[in-house]
Design a protein around this motif. Structure first.
Motif, PDB file in Angstrom:
ATOM      1  N   GLU A   1       0.777  -1.214   0.055  1.00 24.07           N
ATOM      2  CA  GLU A   1      -0.162  -0.126  -0.023  1.00 24.07           C
ATOM      3  C   GLU A   1       0.837   1.274   0.000  1.00 24.07           C
ATOM      4  O   GLU A   1       1.614   1.325   0.615  1.00 24.07           O
ATOM      5  N   GLY A   2       0.434   2.184  -1.000  1.00 19.97           N
ATOM      6  CA  GLY A   2       1.191   3.448  -0.994  1.00 19.97           C
ATOM      7  C   GLY A   2       2.100   3.496  -2.137  1.00 19.97           C
ATOM      8  O   GLY A   2       2.781   4.532  -2.325  1.00 19.97           O
ATOM      9  N   THR A   3       2.521   2.016  -2.630  1.00 16.00           N
ATOM     10  CA  THR A   3       3.602   1.982  -3.564  1.00 16.00           C
ATOM     11  C   THR A   3       2.684   2.625  -5.057  1.00 16.00           C
ATOM     12  O   THR A   3       1.517   2.584  -5.206  1.00 16.00           O
ATOM     13  N   PRO A   4       3.397   3.190  -5.967  1.00 18.17           N
ATOM     14  CA  PRO A   4       2.862   4.073  -6.894  1.00 18.17           C
ATOM     15  C   PRO A   4       2.079   3.185  -8.047  1.00 18.17           C
ATOM     16  O   PRO A   4       1.100   3.901  -8.281  1.00 18.17           O
ATOM     17  N   HIS A   5       2.324   2.091  -8.134  1.00 16.37           N
ATOM     18  CA  HIS A   5       1.512   1.285  -9.174  1.00 16.37           C
ATOM     19  C   HIS A   5       0.507   0.407  -8.710  1.00 16.37           C
ATOM     20  O   HIS A   5       0.186  -0.354  -9.307  1.00 16.37           O
ATOM     21  N   PHE A   6       0.295   0.384  -7.452  1.00 16.57           N
ATOM     22  CA  PHE A   6      -0.652  -0.565  -6.668  1.00 16.57           C
ATOM     23  C   PHE A   6      -1.744   0.435  -6.178  1.00 16.57           C
ATOM     24  O   PHE A   6      -1.796   1.374  -5.503  1.00 16.57           O
ATOM     25  N   HIS A   7      -3.272   0.217  -6.685  1.00 18.72           N
ATOM     26  CA  HIS A   7      -4.284   0.801  -6.278  1.00 18.72           C
ATOM     27  C   HIS A   7      -5.602  -0.272  -5.674  1.00 18.72           C
ATOM     28  O   HIS A   7      -5.621  -1.169  -6.550  1.00 18.72           O
ATOM     29  N   LEU A   8      -6.251   0.384  -4.763  1.00 19.26           N
ATOM     30  CA  LEU A   8      -7.130  -0.444  -4.033  1.00 19.26           C
ATOM     31  C   LEU A   8      -8.543   0.260  -4.241  1.00 19.26           C
ATOM     32  O   LEU A   8      -8.649   1.358  -4.389  1.00 19.26           O
ATOM     33  N   HIS A   9      -9.594  -0.462  -4.638  1.00 21.25           N
ATOM     34  CA  HIS A   9     -11.018   0.048  -4.670  1.00 21.25           C
ATOM     35  C   HIS A   9     -11.808  -0.799  -4.088  1.00 21.25           C
ATOM     36  O   HIS A   9     -11.596  -1.984  -3.980  1.00 21.25           O
ATOM     37  N   TYR A  10     -12.743  -0.131  -3.774  1.00 19.44           N
ATOM     38  CA  TYR A  10     -13.983  -0.933  -2.979  1.00 19.44           C
ATOM     39  C   TYR A  10     -14.924  -1.505  -4.155  1.00 19.44           C
ATOM     40  O   TYR A  10     -15.263  -0.827  -4.959  1.00 19.44           O
ATOM     41  N   ALA A  11     -15.319  -2.773  -3.675  1.00 15.69           N
ATOM     42  CA  ALA A  11     -16.409  -3.652  -4.585  1.00 15.69           C
ATOM     43  C   ALA A  11     -16.601  -4.906  -4.153  1.00 15.69           C
ATOM     44  O   ALA A  11     -15.853  -5.195  -3.192  1.00 15.69           O
ATOM     45  N   ASP A  12     -17.416  -5.589  -4.635  1.00 20.91           N
ATOM     46  CA  ASP A  12     -17.971  -6.919  -4.016  1.00 20.91           C
ATOM     47  C   ASP A  12     -18.391  -7.813  -5.030  1.00 20.91           C
ATOM     48  O   ASP A  12     -19.076  -7.549  -5.908  1.00 20.91           O
ATOM     49  N   MET A  13     -17.925  -9.086  -4.873  1.00 19.83           N
ATOM     50  CA  MET A  13     -18.482 -10.068  -5.758  1.00 19.83           C
ATOM     51  C   MET A  13     -19.900 -10.342  -5.893  1.00 19.83           C
ATOM     52  O   MET A  13     -20.412 -10.810  -6.817  1.00 19.83           O
ATOM     53  N   SER A  14     -20.563 -10.022  -4.866  1.00 15.77           N
ATOM     54  CA  SER A  14     -22.064 -10.128  -4.787  1.00 15.77           C
ATOM     55  C   SER A  14     -22.673  -8.895  -5.224  1.00 15.77           C
ATOM     56  O   SER A  14     -23.938  -8.698  -5.385  1.00 15.77           O
TER      57      SER A  14
END
Ligand code: NAP
Ligand code: F7E
Length: 364
Positions: free
Chosen positions: A48-61
């Motif tokens: 987390e915090g590294t430039p090419h790594f991004h997180l998003h909220y979503a859910d498989m349901s």
């Protein structure tokens, strides 16, 4: 141009190793996370915090969340790793398992089609040796008939077939990796291997008396997760979309895993009795708090399953031949050793932390 990958299940064992692997290859990596009241990002905290790594909220349901995210990220490759992945839990939560592990796959495929990416986006589906279930032949290969034997396996069978259907109906590049059990120092703590390595470490350090297990005769083809994520990537780089068995081609019982794990923790075991009466007894110990004759493993029917898969052995010939993948990169013996080493250290550190807290008067 750097490729863009979207990983569902990024916080899991495989998702964390795959993220590292793709970042090393220069990918832009996007991962899906769920909101939780406790911290569950331990495996990816270092990314987390590294430039090419991004997180998003979503859910498989939640189809809408997937459609919006695929549209925003415009991935070249999707690795669909998200699942309720515990077989025993699938007997307690069969409907949730079906929603996430079966219909969830359909939602990903439809999110790609809705965004008109079906010609450019390649999709990897995390299929499983559990599809072979009550096995119809040993070893199992890409041509072995399936016989799923748990709600988890039945849900994953839907995922396997819907991937194949979209490949043929819409000419999409979507494939299944039929992965046999793969473990690591990041494995969830309720899967049998990690449960054993953590317990062996705790018992060796005097923090637990006994380990309770279920079916000790169950046979598994155990590999190292870090080696297996490379295959996920190789499957998507292949010229044609195809399904592959990923395994080591070697099998061991749960009892053998436990014997070796305790040995690496400094405790030699012998086994006595049968079925629920079977016990793992200390023959010799390098640890002062564990002595010869102590019973450190017992069987509890709580860990028996209504139907259990007991003879998994994969034939990785196709992956070796067509992907150039080495199934024996990490041996069973090396895998057990690295897991025990890690957990001996983890348990030791927990002690240090507790001592520090006690010293500072934070806990009484
Ligand atoms: P894992 O450690 O249990 O990780 C599962 C991941 O799925 C976690 O990131 C989890 O998120 C996520 N997830 C679960 N439900 C979700 C939902 N409704 N929406 C979004 N994300 C959700 O599993 P793994 O061992 O890495 O395995 C990865 C995949 O390979 C799974 O599909 C598993 O079934 C399959 N597989 C595993 C093996 C094996 O031996 N490891 C073998 C064959 C196939 P949270 O952290 O939020 O719970
Ligand atoms: O069980 C037996 C149990 O829970 C292995 C998942 O990653 O791999 C995994 O599923 C065997 C079974 O893994 C205990 O009955 C005995 O026969 O570690 P496990 P699994 O069920 O093979 C497949 C390929 C996946 O796809 C799944 O996602 O060990 N066993 N005693 C026990 N199992 C557990 N968990 N706990 C015990 O105490």
């Amino acid at each position: 141009m750097a490729k863009t990958a979207l990983i569902t299940g990024v916080t899991g064992q495989d998702g964390s190793y795959l993220s590292e692997f793709l970042l090393d290859k220069g990918y832009e990596v996007h991962g899906i996370i769920r909101r939780s009241s406790v911290d569950y990002r331990e495996r990816i905290a270092h990314l987390e915090g590294t430039p090419h790594f991004h997180l998003h909220y979503a859910d498989m349901s939640d189809s809408m969340s997937l459609v919006k995210l695929v549209g925003k990220v415009q991935p070249d490759e999707i690795y669909n790793l998200a699942a309720q992945s515990h077989v025993q839990v699938s007997f307690d939560s069969p409907e949730f398992t079906a929603d996430v592990d079966a219909v969830g796959v359909l939602r990903v495929l439809e999110a790609v089609r809705t965004n008109h990416l079906e010609k450019t986006c390649r999709i990897y589906q995390a299929s499983t040796s559990e599809l072979y279930g009550k096995v119809e032949e040993v070893p199992q290969s890409e041509t072995t008939p399936f016989h799923p034997y748990s709600p988890y396996a039945v849900a994953k069978l839907y995922g396997y077939w819907i991937i194949k259907e979209y490949r043929e109906a819409y000419n999409m590049f979507c494939c299944s990796g039929i992965l046999f059990n793969h473990e690591s120092e990041r494995r969830g703590e309720t899967f049998v291997t990690r449960k054993i390595t953590l317990a062996a470490a705790r018992i060796a350090q005097g923090k637990q008396d006994c380990l309770y297990l279920g079916n000790l005769d169950s046979l598994r083809d155990w590999g190292y997760a870090k080696d297996y994520v490379e295959c996920m990537w190789l499957i998507l780089q292949h010229e044609t979309p195809e399904d592959f068995v990923i395994a080591t081609g070697v099998q061991h019982t749960v009892r053998e895993f436990a014997t070796l794990a305790f040995r690496h923790a400094g405790i030699e075991l012998r086994w006595e009795g049968e079925g629920v009466e079977e016990r793992g007894i200390v023959v010799e110990s390098q640890k002062s708090n564990v002595k010869s004759g102590d019973v450190v493993v017992r069987v509890s029917p709580d860990f028996y399953r209504p139907t259990d898969v007991v003879n998994l052995l994969g034939d990785p010939s196709k992956a070796r031949r067509e992907l150039g993948w080495n199934p024996q990169k990490t041996s069973f013996e090396e895998l057990v050793e690295l897991m025990v080493k890690h957990d001996m250290q983890k348990v030791r550190n927990q002690h240090v932390n507790l001592a520090e807290y006690l010293e500072k008067g934070i806990v009484k």
